[in-house]
Design a protein around this motif. Structure first.
Motif, PDB file in Angstrom:
ATOM      1  N   ALA A   1      78.885  24.767  15.277  1.00 57.58           N
ATOM      2  CA  ALA A   1      79.295  26.144  15.507  1.00 57.58           C
ATOM      3  C   ALA A   1      78.939  26.978  14.305  1.00 57.58           C
ATOM      4  O   ALA A   1      78.877  26.477  13.190  1.00 57.58           O
ATOM      5  N   HIS A   2      78.694  28.228  14.535  1.00 58.07           N
ATOM      6  CA  HIS A   2      78.523  29.147  13.430  1.00 58.07           C
ATOM      7  C   HIS A   2      79.917  29.400  12.859  1.00 58.07           C
ATOM      8  O   HIS A   2      80.906  29.320  13.585  1.00 58.07           O
ATOM      9  N   ILE A   3      79.976  29.720  11.559  1.00 58.74           N
ATOM     10  CA  ILE A   3      81.250  30.023  10.921  1.00 58.74           C
ATOM     11  C   ILE A   3      82.001  31.078  11.736  1.00 58.74           C
ATOM     12  O   ILE A   3      81.404  32.065  12.161  1.00 58.74           O
ATOM     13  N   ASP A   4      83.279  30.809  11.976  1.00 58.21           N
ATOM     14  CA  ASP A   4      84.168  31.732  12.700  1.00 58.21           C
ATOM     15  C   ASP A   4      84.053  31.724  14.211  1.00 58.21           C
ATOM     16  O   ASP A   4      84.740  32.486  14.880  1.00 58.21           O
ATOM     17  N   HIS A   5      83.184  30.892  14.752  1.00 54.90           N
ATOM     18  CA  HIS A   5      83.077  30.870  16.206  1.00 54.90           C
ATOM     19  C   HIS A   5      84.176  30.031  16.861  1.00 54.90           C
ATOM     20  O   HIS A   5      84.297  30.018  18.070  1.00 54.90           O
ATOM     21  N   GLY A   6      84.952  29.321  16.015  1.00 59.25           N
ATOM     22  CA  GLY A   6      86.160  28.674  16.552  1.00 59.25           C
ATOM     23  C   GLY A   6      86.166  27.165  16.541  1.00 59.25           C
ATOM     24  O   GLY A   6      86.941  26.537  17.255  1.00 59.25           O
ATOM     25  N   LYS A   7      85.323  26.584  15.685  1.00 57.64           N
ATOM     26  CA  LYS A   7      85.245  25.131  15.621  1.00 57.64           C
ATOM     27  C   LYS A   7      86.604  24.480  15.315  1.00 57.64           C
ATOM     28  O   LYS A   7      87.043  23.586  16.042  1.00 57.64           O
ATOM     29  N   SER A   8      87.251  24.938  14.260  1.00 60.16           N
ATOM     30  CA  SER A   8      88.518  24.316  13.845  1.00 60.16           C
ATOM     31  C   SER A   8      89.600  24.527  14.894  1.00 60.16           C
ATOM     32  O   SER A   8      90.379  23.625  15.180  1.00 60.16           O
TER      33      SER A   8
ATOM     34  N   LEU B   1      92.233  19.855  10.571  1.00 58.88           N
ATOM     35  CA  LEU B   1      90.955  19.323  10.097  1.00 58.88           C
ATOM     36  C   LEU B   1      90.519  19.931   8.778  1.00 58.88           C
ATOM     37  O   LEU B   1      89.988  19.255   7.917  1.00 58.88           O
ATOM     38  N   ASP B   2      90.739  21.235   8.647  1.00 61.99           N
ATOM     39  CA  ASP B   2      90.384  21.877   7.378  1.00 61.99           C
ATOM     40  C   ASP B   2      91.529  21.636   6.422  1.00 61.99           C
ATOM     41  O   ASP B   2      92.457  22.418   6.330  1.00 61.99           O
ATOM     42  N   ASN B   3      91.509  20.539   5.681  1.00 61.05           N
ATOM     43  CA  ASN B   3      92.716  20.220   4.927  1.00 61.05           C
ATOM     44  C   ASN B   3      92.708  20.660   3.478  1.00 61.05           C
ATOM     45  O   ASN B   3      93.548  20.282   2.697  1.00 61.05           O
TER      46      ASN B   3
ATOM     47  N   GLY C   1      87.533  29.946   5.212  1.00 67.08           N
ATOM     48  CA  GLY C   1      87.110  29.627   6.565  1.00 67.08           C
ATOM     49  C   GLY C   1      85.896  28.732   6.572  1.00 67.08           C
ATOM     50  O   GLY C   1      85.073  28.776   7.474  1.00 67.08           O
ATOM     51  N   ILE C   2      85.752  27.912   5.560  1.00 71.55           N
ATOM     52  CA  ILE C   2      84.584  27.047   5.503  1.00 71.55           C
ATOM     53  C   ILE C   2      85.041  25.590   5.477  1.00 71.55           C
ATOM     54  O   ILE C   2      85.968  25.240   4.761  1.00 71.55           O
ATOM     55  N   THR C   3      84.394  24.772   6.253  1.00 75.76           N
ATOM     56  CA  THR C   3      84.726  23.369   6.255  1.00 75.76           C
ATOM     57  C   THR C   3      83.792  22.663   5.295  1.00 75.76           C
ATOM     58  O   THR C   3      82.583  22.736   5.444  1.00 75.76           O
TER      59      THR C   3
ATOM     60  N   ILE D   1      86.548  33.335  25.368  1.00 74.51           N
ATOM     61  CA  ILE D   1      86.343  34.123  26.588  1.00 74.51           C
ATOM     62  C   ILE D   1      87.527  35.045  26.861  1.00 74.51           C
ATOM     63  O   ILE D   1      87.458  35.900  27.737  1.00 74.51           O
ATOM     64  N   ASP D   2      88.604  34.874  26.090  1.00 78.55           N
ATOM     65  CA  ASP D   2      89.749  35.780  26.241  1.00 78.55           C
ATOM     66  C   ASP D   2      89.485  37.165  25.652  1.00 78.55           C
ATOM     67  O   ASP D   2      90.167  38.129  25.965  1.00 78.55           O
ATOM     68  N   LEU D   3      88.478  37.261  24.782  1.00 74.85           N
ATOM     69  CA  LEU D   3      88.218  38.550  24.130  1.00 74.85           C
ATOM     70  C   LEU D   3      87.679  39.567  25.137  1.00 74.85           C
ATOM     71  O   LEU D   3      86.864  39.225  25.984  1.00 74.85           O
ATOM     72  N   PRO D   4      88.144  40.823  25.005  1.00 73.87           N
ATOM     73  CA  PRO D   4      87.624  41.851  25.911  1.00 73.87           C
ATOM     74  C   PRO D   4      86.099  41.997  25.792  1.00 73.87           C
ATOM     75  O   PRO D   4      85.418  42.297  26.771  1.00 73.87           O
TER      76      PRO D   4
ATOM     77  N   ALA E   1      85.595  28.546  27.533  1.00 69.76           N
ATOM     78  CA  ALA E   1      86.859  28.162  26.912  1.00 69.76           C
ATOM     79  C   ALA E   1      87.445  29.265  26.050  1.00 69.76           C
ATOM     80  O   ALA E   1      86.745  30.196  25.626  1.00 69.76           O
ATOM     81  N   SER E   2      88.716  29.144  25.805  1.00 65.60           N
ATOM     82  CA  SER E   2      89.360  29.929  24.767  1.00 65.60           C
ATOM     83  C   SER E   2      90.223  28.963  23.982  1.00 65.60           C
ATOM     84  O   SER E   2      91.261  28.517  24.452  1.00 65.60           O
ATOM     85  N   ALA E   3      89.756  28.620  22.818  1.00 66.33           N
ATOM     86  CA  ALA E   3      90.503  27.659  21.997  1.00 66.33           C
ATOM     87  C   ALA E   3      91.851  28.256  21.638  1.00 66.33           C
ATOM     88  O   ALA E   3      92.856  27.559  21.552  1.00 66.33           O
TER      89      ALA E   3
HETATM   90  P1  GTP Z   1      84.722  27.448  10.028  1.00 66.62           P
HETATM   91  O1  GTP Z   1      85.837  26.463   9.750  1.00 66.62           O
HETATM   92  O2  GTP Z   1      84.563  28.451   8.958  1.00 66.62           O
HETATM   93  O3  GTP Z   1      83.462  26.806  10.480  1.00 66.62           O
HETATM   94  O4  GTP Z   1      85.191  28.367  11.201  1.00 66.62           O
HETATM   95  P2  GTP Z   1      85.537  27.872  12.615  1.00 66.62           P
HETATM   96  O5  GTP Z   1      84.322  27.929  13.442  1.00 66.62           O
HETATM   97  O6  GTP Z   1      86.268  26.600  12.502  1.00 66.62           O
HETATM   98  O7  GTP Z   1      86.472  28.999  13.147  1.00 66.62           O
HETATM   99  P3  GTP Z   1      88.025  28.963  13.339  1.00 66.62           P
HETATM  100  O8  GTP Z   1      88.439  27.932  14.315  1.00 66.62           O
HETATM  101  O9  GTP Z   1      88.678  28.969  12.016  1.00 66.62           O
HETATM  102  O10 GTP Z   1      88.215  30.357  14.060  1.00 66.62           O
HETATM  103  C1  GTP Z   1      87.769  31.547  13.457  1.00 66.62           C
HETATM  104  C2  GTP Z   1      88.639  32.706  13.951  1.00 66.62           C
HETATM  105  O11 GTP Z   1      88.462  32.879  15.363  1.00 66.62           O
HETATM  106  C3  GTP Z   1      90.108  32.460  13.754  1.00 66.62           C
HETATM  107  O12 GTP Z   1      90.690  33.684  13.387  1.00 66.62           O
HETATM  108  C4  GTP Z   1      90.592  32.008  15.113  1.00 66.62           C
HETATM  109  O13 GTP Z   1      91.949  32.325  15.347  1.00 66.62           O
HETATM  110  C5  GTP Z   1      89.706  32.787  16.049  1.00 66.62           C
HETATM  111  N1  GTP Z   1      89.493  32.101  17.320  1.00 66.62           N
HETATM  112  C6  GTP Z   1      89.157  30.810  17.522  1.00 66.62           C
HETATM  113  N2  GTP Z   1      89.060  30.552  18.837  1.00 66.62           N
HETATM  114  C7  GTP Z   1      89.360  31.709  19.483  1.00 66.62           C
HETATM  115  C8  GTP Z   1      89.428  32.078  20.853  1.00 66.62           C
HETATM  116  O14 GTP Z   1      89.219  31.315  21.777  1.00 66.62           O
HETATM  117  N3  GTP Z   1      89.742  33.373  21.101  1.00 66.62           N
HETATM  118  C9  GTP Z   1      89.974  34.283  20.124  1.00 66.62           C
HETATM  119  N4  GTP Z   1      90.272  35.522  20.476  1.00 66.62           N
HETATM  120  N5  GTP Z   1      89.930  33.959  18.829  1.00 66.62           N
HETATM  121  C10 GTP Z   1      89.620  32.692  18.503  1.00 66.62           C
END
Ligand code: GTP
Length: 598
Positions: free
Chosen positions: A13-20, A43-45, A53-55, A130-133, A158-160
């Motif tokens: 995943a790209h950073i912030d796309h929701g991997k963790s 996981l990000d301990n 926000g970096i693993t 997918i929950d985002l507008p 999905a919406s994590a």
């Molecule tokens: P790195 O650990 O930096 O690689 O980032 P990551 O890809 O693990 O992202 P992370 O899971 O930390 O999520 C980044 C941000 O997106 C956080 O603020 C989460 O709360 C938010 N986020 C993750 N999944 C969703 C989702 O399904 N919907 C919405 N609206 N926000 C999400």
């Protein structure tokens, strides 16, 4: 465990796309942790990882789902750790490709996806958030198909965050990712995927068994390191640590073997049975080498011992950075440290500052140059040396050739910032290789000298593009360059901490910049002070600090009065912080400020 019931996968995943967030949901849904325990991202301990926000370090958790054992491997998400990523991927048969439904495919994602494809992974696209507008799953599906060339028709939506599509992801892992191979009766062959230091258990090693069985009490050999160890613990994380008797083919878990330092373990090494070794090690082993070096000095000279201890402690857990003692006339005692890249440097620097409460000065980052020297009198052979500190630059007359590392960079940028980014790359001696458009953004490929990139390239890229450009790179080897050592002289004395190696074409601009800056930072004296940038004996830039007249009043200072006053106040604090350059007293803060500004 029955091999056919094992699935090993990672998340790209790209950073912030929701991997963790997704990983946490998978753990939660499969019952690994209670709701309360889930309150922290598990996981990000590490704190810094979480904040940025970096693993950084990979972790693996074992999940149970519908009678299957799923090993979820977390991988570092930054280019500096590309080799670690490659080993993690080599330990899996598949990957989830998580793409933000509102952001779409990013450059960094691409690099990791291609790596995953190279490892013959089965890739399951997961469109997250997918929950985002602003979510546009259909557009993102089309991007995955157009840009990456993966079939996205059966992507999981999905919406994590909201917990949507989590079971579908788990089912897809079972249905679509192949079971691992491996013969249980063959001699042991396991890959060392990662290692870290645990204060209670010592060095922990994450392994993927390829063939044979890894057992507690087994005498094993690390093939690359050439060492032998007794396995005293075997287990996995669910995500809590769980001890096991053995790990069979296809399994991922950890072992301990009373190893004291992570430096004794090499990522990518092959672990085999000492008595019945495998004939062929796991392919793809590479020894990691630091590529960016800089000096780290304590602001307060009294902190030197503390810095030494802190660096040694950090090194216990990170064998990929190196350090050796360095002394500087300007900055005193410190360490020359090597890192995998700029982010790695920042992480170590930040941990020293924050966890060990040290105030540090960092000298300008330098890359590793290879110098071909002519034969000196009495020497039988011409010498080749590696240079990672400008202070060690040999006599220019002896240098036949200097080679510097180059990288291939792939930059994604919105069209409106394209011109400015091209100019930046051009100014940094870049060679344009490709320019195409993908998903409404320009994709530019450039070859660039790494030494131009370690000098504030990334910051410039981000500020020019207002944060919209993304950047990924790989090293492509050494090339000869017209490189010179530039000295900065204050009152005709060179200041070692400010010396740098630059391309001849950039020297004048960089020299002028540094002189102008120092002019503002060094307080006036009773005599005129020349500040010069010079290559060898030739001055290429010059500024002069005017003499302080007897009738001086505050208003004569002009411009930056507060900063100068602060410097002067600091100056009063004690002589120990002052450095003398040809009768000029320079407060250490002036060097610090000059270096901090890049
Ligand atoms: P790195 O650990 O930096 O690689 O980032 P990551 O890809 O693990 O992202 P992370 O899971 O930390 O999520 C980044 C941000 O997106 C956080 O603020 C989460 O709360 C938010 N986020 C993750 N999944 C969703 C989702 O399904 N919907 C919405 N609206 N926000 C999400």
């Amino acid at each position: 465990t029955d091999r056919s019931k094992i699935r090993n996968f990672s998340i790209i995943a790209h950073i912030d796309h929701g991997k963790s967030t997704l990983a946490d949901r998978l753990i939660q849904r499969t019952g690994g942790l209670t709701e309360r325990e889930m309150s922290q991202q598990v996981l990000d301990n590490m704190d810094i990882e979480r904040e940025r926000g970096i693993t950084i370090k990979s972790q693996t958790v074992r999940l149970e789902w519908k009678g299957y054992t799923l090993n979820l491997m977390d991988t570092p998400g930054h280019v500096d750790f590309a080799y670690e990523v490659s080993r993690s991927l080599a330990a899996c048969e598949g990957a989830l490709l998580v793409v933000d439904a509102a952001q779409g495919v990013e450059a960094q994602t691409l690099a990791n996806v291609y790596q995953s494809i190279e490892h013959d992974h089965e890739i399951i696209p997961v469109i997250n958030k997918i929950d985002l507008p602003a979510a546009e799953p259909e557009r993102v599906k089309a991007e995955i198909e157009d840009i990456i060339g993966l079939d996205a028709s059966n992507a999981v939506l999905a919406s994590a965050k909201s917990g949507i599509g989590i079971e579908e992801v788990l089912d897809a892992v079972i249905d679509r990712i192949p079971a691992p191979g491996g013969d249980a009766n063959a001699p042991l062959k396991a890959m060392l995927v990662d290692s870290w230091y645990d204060p209670y258990l010592g060095v922990m090693i994450l392994v993927r068994v390829m063939e044979g069985v890894l057992k507690k009490g087994q005498q094993v050999k690390f093939m690359q390191a050439g060492t032998t160890h007794l396995i005293d613990r075997v287990g996995c994380f669910r995500p809590k640590l769980t001890q096991l008797g053995e790990l069979g083919p296809g399994e991922i878990g950890f072992v301990t073997a009373q190893i004291k330092e992570v430096a004794q373990t090499m990522v990518g090494d092959t672990i085999t049975d000492a008595k019945k070794p495998t004939a062929t090690p796991v392919p793809g082993f590479k020894e990691v080498q630091p590529v960016v070096f800089c000096g780290l000095f304590p602001v307060d000279a009294n902190d030197f011992e503390k810095l030494r201890e802190s660096i040694s402690k950090l090194r216990l857990n990170d064998a990929s950075f190196s350090f050796e003692m360095e002394t500087s006339a300007a900055l005193g005692f410190g360490f020359r440290c090597g890192f995998l890249g700029l982010l790695h440097l920042e992480i170590i620097q930040e941990r020293l500052t924050r966890e060990y409460d040290l105030d540090l000065i960092t000298t300008a980052p330098s890359v590793v140059y290879r110098l071909q020297l002519s034969k000196a009198a009495g020497e039988a052979e011409a010498q080749v040396i590696e240079l990672h500190n400008p202070a060690d630059m040999p006599d220019p007359n002896r240098i036949e050739e200097i080679e510097e590392p180059w990288i291939k960079a792939v930059i994604y940028v919105p069209d409106e910032h394209l011109g400015a980014i091209l100019k930046l790359c051009q100014d940094r001696r870049g060679i344009q290789k490709d320019l195409t458009y993908v998903g409404g953004r320009a994709q530019i490929t450039y070859e660039l000298p790494l030494n131009e990139v370690v000098f504030d390239f990334y910051d410039r890229l981000k500020s020019i593009s207002r944060g919209y450009a993304s950047f990924d790179y790989e090293q492509i080897g050494l090339r000869a360059g017209d490189l010179v050592k530039m000295n900065i002289l204050v009152n005709n004395e060179p200041v070692d901490a400010l010396a740098m190696i630059v391309h001849r074409s950039q020297a004048e601009a960089r020299g002028r910049h540094m002189c102008e800056r120092l002019k503002d930072l060094i307080p006036r004296h009773l005599f005129k002070i020349p500040i010069q940038a010079a290559i060898g004996g030739k001055v290429i830039a010059r500024e002069t600090i005017a003499a302080l007249r007897k009738d001086v009043t505050a208003k004569c200072y002009g411009g930056d009065i507060t900063r100068k006053r602060k410097l002067l106040e600091k100056q009063k604090e004690g002589k120990k912080r002052m450095r003398e350059y040809g009768n000029v007293s320079i407060p250490q803060e002036a060097f610090i400020a000059a270096l901090r500004m890049g």
